[in-house]
Design a protein around this motif. Structure first.
Motif, PDB file in Angstrom:
ATOM      1  N   GLU A 258       1.139  -1.565   0.094  1.00  0.00           N
ATOM      2  CA  GLU A 258      -0.038  -0.270  -0.006  1.00  0.00           C
ATOM      3  C   GLU A 258       0.394   1.418  -0.109  1.00  0.00           C
ATOM      4  O   GLU A 258       0.787   2.109  -0.967  1.00  0.00           O
ATOM      5  N   PHE A 259       1.238   1.599   0.558  1.00  0.00           N
ATOM      6  CA  PHE A 259       3.195   2.339   0.402  1.00  0.00           C
ATOM      7  C   PHE A 259       4.821   2.415   0.492  1.00  0.00           C
ATOM      8  O   PHE A 259       4.411   3.440  -0.278  1.00  0.00           O
ATOM      9  N   LEU A 260       4.836   0.601   0.412  1.00  0.00           N
ATOM     10  CA  LEU A 260       5.836   0.902  -0.301  1.00  0.00           C
ATOM     11  C   LEU A 260       6.476   0.391  -1.481  1.00  0.00           C
ATOM     12  O   LEU A 260       5.693  -0.353  -2.348  1.00  0.00           O
ATOM     13  N   LYS A 261       7.193   0.771  -1.918  1.00  0.00           N
ATOM     14  CA  LYS A 261       7.471  -0.048  -3.890  1.00  0.00           C
ATOM     15  C   LYS A 261       8.959  -0.434  -3.983  1.00  0.00           C
ATOM     16  O   LYS A 261      10.372   0.617  -3.450  1.00  0.00           O
ATOM     17  N   ARG A 262       9.427  -1.142  -4.170  1.00  0.00           N
ATOM     18  CA  ARG A 262      10.751  -2.215  -4.334  1.00  0.00           C
ATOM     19  C   ARG A 262      10.903  -1.633  -5.701  1.00  0.00           C
ATOM     20  O   ARG A 262      10.609  -1.457  -6.959  1.00  0.00           O
ATOM     21  N   GLU A 263      12.031  -1.783  -5.133  1.00  0.00           N
ATOM     22  CA  GLU A 263      13.636  -1.514  -6.114  1.00  0.00           C
ATOM     23  C   GLU A 263      14.787  -2.422  -6.314  1.00  0.00           C
ATOM     24  O   GLU A 263      15.191  -1.995  -5.481  1.00  0.00           O
ATOM     25  N   GLY A 264      14.569  -3.624  -6.614  1.00  0.00           N
ATOM     26  CA  GLY A 264      16.107  -4.769  -5.828  1.00  0.00           C
ATOM     27  C   GLY A 264      15.783  -4.666  -4.222  1.00  0.00           C
ATOM     28  O   GLY A 264      14.584  -5.372  -4.378  1.00  0.00           O
ATOM     29  N   GLU A 265      16.291  -4.141  -4.009  1.00  0.00           N
ATOM     30  CA  GLU A 265      16.693  -4.231  -2.024  1.00  0.00           C
ATOM     31  C   GLU A 265      16.261  -3.429  -1.541  1.00  0.00           C
ATOM     32  O   GLU A 265      16.140  -3.355  -0.284  1.00  0.00           O
ATOM     33  N   ASN A 266      16.169  -2.272  -1.882  1.00  0.00           N
ATOM     34  CA  ASN A 266      16.151  -1.223  -1.966  1.00  0.00           C
ATOM     35  C   ASN A 266      14.489  -1.136  -1.645  1.00  0.00           C
ATOM     36  O   ASN A 266      13.744  -1.095  -2.901  1.00  0.00           O
ATOM     37  N   LEU A 267      13.686   0.255  -0.997  1.00  0.00           N
ATOM     38  CA  LEU A 267      12.340   0.410  -1.247  1.00  0.00           C
ATOM     39  C   LEU A 267      11.775   2.401  -0.946  1.00  0.00           C
ATOM     40  O   LEU A 267      13.178   2.717   0.042  1.00  0.00           O
ATOM     41  N   GLY A 313      14.930  -2.133   4.412  1.00  0.00           N
ATOM     42  CA  GLY A 313      15.049  -2.705   2.964  1.00  0.00           C
ATOM     43  C   GLY A 313      14.988  -4.130   2.847  1.00  0.00           C
ATOM     44  O   GLY A 313      14.473  -4.223   3.697  1.00  0.00           O
ATOM     45  N   ILE A 314      15.142  -4.903   1.633  1.00  0.00           N
ATOM     46  CA  ILE A 314      15.003  -5.993   1.452  1.00  0.00           C
ATOM     47  C   ILE A 314      16.450  -6.564   2.291  1.00  0.00           C
ATOM     48  O   ILE A 314      16.984  -5.953   1.563  1.00  0.00           O
ATOM     49  N   PRO A 315      16.174  -7.980   2.658  1.00  0.00           N
ATOM     50  CA  PRO A 315      17.673  -8.461   2.522  1.00  0.00           C
ATOM     51  C   PRO A 315      18.254  -9.256   0.978  1.00  0.00           C
ATOM     52  O   PRO A 315      17.079  -9.701  -0.123  1.00  0.00           O
ATOM     53  N   SER A 316      19.109  -9.021   1.091  1.00  0.00           N
ATOM     54  CA  SER A 316      20.106  -9.069  -0.112  1.00  0.00           C
ATOM     55  C   SER A 316      19.414 -11.710  -0.363  1.00  0.00           C
ATOM     56  O   SER A 316      19.699 -12.171   0.804  1.00  0.00           O
ATOM     57  N   LEU A 317      19.137 -11.802  -1.447  1.00  0.00           N
ATOM     58  CA  LEU A 317      19.228 -13.013  -1.508  1.00  0.00           C
ATOM     59  C   LEU A 317      20.418 -13.807  -1.490  1.00  0.00           C
ATOM     60  O   LEU A 317      20.713 -14.918  -0.943  1.00  0.00           O
ATOM     61  N   GLY A 321      23.555  -8.493   3.401  1.00  0.00           N
ATOM     62  CA  GLY A 321      22.992  -7.901   4.188  1.00  0.00           C
ATOM     63  C   GLY A 321      21.857  -7.282   3.720  1.00  0.00           C
ATOM     64  O   GLY A 321      21.252  -7.622   2.337  1.00  0.00           O
ATOM     65  N   ASN A 322      21.227  -6.577   4.100  1.00  0.00           N
ATOM     66  CA  ASN A 322      19.196  -5.059   3.593  1.00  0.00           C
ATOM     67  C   ASN A 322      20.021  -4.156   2.436  1.00  0.00           C
ATOM     68  O   ASN A 322      20.865  -3.432   2.692  1.00  0.00           O
ATOM     69  N   GLY A 323      18.847  -4.142   1.557  1.00  0.00           N
ATOM     70  CA  GLY A 323      19.170  -2.708   1.708  1.00  0.00           C
ATOM     71  C   GLY A 323      18.404  -2.072   1.970  1.00  0.00           C
ATOM     72  O   GLY A 323      18.225  -1.715   3.099  1.00  0.00           O
ATOM     73  N   ASP A 324      18.382  -0.115   1.220  1.00  0.00           N
ATOM     74  CA  ASP A 324      17.433   0.337   2.571  1.00  0.00           C
ATOM     75  C   ASP A 324      16.531   1.529   2.210  1.00  0.00           C
ATOM     76  O   ASP A 324      15.761   0.453   0.994  1.00  0.00           O
ATOM     77  N   LEU A 325      15.568   1.887   3.148  1.00  0.00           N
ATOM     78  CA  LEU A 325      14.544   2.178   3.098  1.00  0.00           C
ATOM     79  C   LEU A 325      14.434   3.780   2.716  1.00  0.00           C
ATOM     80  O   LEU A 325      15.415   4.524   3.377  1.00  0.00           O
ATOM     81  N   LEU A 326      14.446   4.793   1.564  1.00  0.00           N
ATOM     82  CA  LEU A 326      14.522   5.665   0.736  1.00  0.00           C
ATOM     83  C   LEU A 326      13.104   6.842   1.734  1.00  0.00           C
ATOM     84  O   LEU A 326      13.108   5.792   0.364  1.00  0.00           O
ATOM     85  N   VAL A 327      13.233   7.669   1.929  1.00  0.00           N
ATOM     86  CA  VAL A 327      11.842   8.641   2.253  1.00  0.00           C
ATOM     87  C   VAL A 327      12.201  10.396   1.422  1.00  0.00           C
ATOM     88  O   VAL A 327      12.617   9.914   1.496  1.00  0.00           O
ATOM     89  N   HIS A 328      10.981  10.031   0.376  1.00  0.00           N
ATOM     90  CA  HIS A 328      11.566  11.246  -0.079  1.00  0.00           C
ATOM     91  C   HIS A 328       9.680  12.167   0.166  1.00  0.00           C
ATOM     92  O   HIS A 328       8.773  11.984   0.109  1.00  0.00           O
ATOM     93  N   ILE A 329      10.699  13.128   0.709  1.00  0.00           N
ATOM     94  CA  ILE A 329      10.298  14.311   0.581  1.00  0.00           C
ATOM     95  C   ILE A 329       9.254  14.992   0.438  1.00  0.00           C
ATOM     96  O   ILE A 329      10.004  15.395  -0.606  1.00  0.00           O
ATOM     97  N   LYS A 370      19.955  10.873  -9.809  1.00  0.00           N
ATOM     98  CA  LYS A 370      20.992  10.531 -10.811  1.00  0.00           C
ATOM     99  C   LYS A 370      21.967   9.311  -9.081  1.00  0.00           C
ATOM    100  O   LYS A 370      22.124   8.737  -9.554  1.00  0.00           O
ATOM    101  N   ASP A 371      21.414  10.099  -7.684  1.00  0.00           N
ATOM    102  CA  ASP A 371      21.954   9.790  -6.614  1.00  0.00           C
ATOM    103  C   ASP A 371      21.380   8.363  -6.157  1.00  0.00           C
ATOM    104  O   ASP A 371      21.964   7.793  -5.564  1.00  0.00           O
ATOM    105  N   MET A 372      19.439   8.692  -6.255  1.00  0.00           N
ATOM    106  CA  MET A 372      19.086   7.798  -6.082  1.00  0.00           C
ATOM    107  C   MET A 372      19.188   6.235  -6.388  1.00  0.00           C
ATOM    108  O   MET A 372      18.822   5.352  -5.989  1.00  0.00           O
ATOM    109  N   PHE A 373      19.749   6.779  -8.252  1.00  0.00           N
ATOM    110  CA  PHE A 373      19.880   5.253  -8.229  1.00  0.00           C
ATOM    111  C   PHE A 373      21.961   4.914  -8.460  1.00  0.00           C
ATOM    112  O   PHE A 373      21.917   3.701  -9.138  1.00  0.00           O
ATOM    113  N   SER A 374      22.087   5.559  -7.836  1.00  0.00           N
ATOM    114  CA  SER A 374      23.754   5.037  -7.882  1.00  0.00           C
ATOM    115  C   SER A 374      23.881   4.094  -6.787  1.00  0.00           C
ATOM    116  O   SER A 374      23.236   4.076  -5.529  1.00  0.00           O
TER     117      SER A 374
END
Length: 374
Positions: A258-267, A313-317, A321-329, A370-374
């Motif tokens: 409902e609230f989170l969008k996944r991109e690979g291991e990041n949310l 974020g989501i654990p690596s298969l 380790g885990n990905g990160d949660l990116l909060v967009h203001i 650009k920073d978000m995807f790097s």
């Protein structure tokens, strides 16, 4: 205990061609073949390990997944994929042609070859789709699913097929301009099983099989992705006679959060705040995959700023380790103002504190993307 790298098992590099991988497997399989190492359990394990490596590296799709996720792409805790879950009949039925004449024509002792042993058929695979929430993907989950499988009916009796004498194949000789050519084809009477039904109960089909519901437990590791397929060995349809059951192929479908969008291991999470909250700075509770997380927003925070919460974020298969949660203001602009509110903002039009004055260090929208995807 960690598993040995498939490329290392076969002694090839990651850039090896399909033909090089095939030759390397043949060399290993001949070295550890049961006929050359009777009663040697270590050689048998090495034989299965080589088959496991070849099963993955010889398939372009499986190889790509292995290169990306390693063993975790196929293993899981519930017995997914690989040669350690294959018996000798599986190996010889899938890869027997690779041995050529190394062991007396096409025979493999008692493991389903043509040197006097009865051939064993493998049952067909079953395919199901399992829907997972983002929370289940983040934590791993055990799912119990009901599967309708074909199983051998009680009381079925088989006899050796008189057409192929239990070999599952019949030899045909044809005359060609090059002389007499001999070829082997699947027996049309027994369908390759080497057996025909002598007697069966009335509720069984022509192959002595009936449909039964079975509850199968599937342990799904954390970090799986939408579209990934996992294999539960031996939970497909049974094969007639003394055959080997097929496998259950499990396709993963990720349900939208409902609230989170996944991109690979990041949310990614969109946080909307008011002008007042942006100006004054506040603490906010936001949705994370394992519950709410409180963050503090500095006063004067700008719309478009991205806050990175490490490890949320989501654990690596691959257990890296885990990905990160990116909060967009996102600073919310009110659409309907009262008379007093409108007067306040009209007075603020010429107030220097309300005039945009981006600092040199402030990044543009495209730089933030650009920073978000790097």
């Amino acid at each position: 205990m960690s598993k040995k790298d498939f490329y290392e098992i076969l002694g090839v590099s990651k850039n090896a061609s399909a033909e090089e991988i095939k030759k390397a497997y043949r060399k290993k399989a001949i070295e550890f073949h049961p006929d050359k190492n009777p009663g040697n359990k270590e050689a048998e394990e090495n034989f299965k390990t080589a088959a496991e490596a070849y099963e993955v590296l010889s398939d372009a799709d499986k190889k790509a997944k292995y290169d990306q996720y390693g063993h975790a792409a196929f293993d899981g805790a519930g017995g997914f994929g690989g040669g350690h879950h294959m018996n000798m009949d599986d190996i010889f039925s899938q890869f027997g042609d690779i041995f050529g004449g190394a062991f007396g024509g096409s025979g493999f002792g008692g493991f389903g070859g043509n040197s006097g042993g009865q051939r064993r058929m493998k049952g067909s695979n079953l395919r199901i789709k399992v829907k997972l929430t983002l929370e289940e993907i983040a934590n791993g989950v055990e799912k119990k699913v009901k599967v309708k499988r074909k199983v051998q009916a009680a009381g079925v009796k088989y006899k050796i097929c008189s057409t192929c004498n239990g070999q599952g194949q019949v030899l045909r000789v044809t005359n060609t301009i090059l002389g007499r050519m001999q070829s082997a084809t699947t027996c049309h009477v027994c369908g390759g099983s080497g057996q025909t039904i002598e007697s069966k109960p009335s509720n069984a089909d022509a192959h002595g099989m009936i449909l039964e519901d079975e509850t199968v437990s599937i342990k799904i590791p954390a970090g799986v992705v939408d579209g990934m397929q996992l294999k539960v060995s031996g939970k497909g349809n049974d094969a007639p006679g003394n055959g080997v059951p097929g496998d259950l192929i499990v396709a993963i479908e990720e349900l939208e959060h409902e609230f989170l969008k996944r991109e690979g291991e990041n949310l990614h999470y969109d946080l909307y705040i008011s002008f007042a909250e942006a100006a004054l700075g506040v603490s906010k509770d936001i949705e994370a995959v394992n519950g709410k997380v409180r963050i503090k927003l500095e006063d004067g925070i700008q719309s478009g700023k991205i806050l990175r919460l490490k490890g949320k974020g989501i654990p690596s298969l691959n257990s890296y380790g885990n990905g990160d949660l990116l909060v967009h203001i996102n600073v919310w602009t009110p659409k309907n103002l009262s008379k007093e509110q409108r007067q306040f903002f009209e007075k603020s039009l010429t107030d220097e504190n309300f005039i945009p004055q981006p600092e040199k260090g402030d990044k543009s929208f495209f730089e933030k993307v650009k920073d978000m995807f790097s």
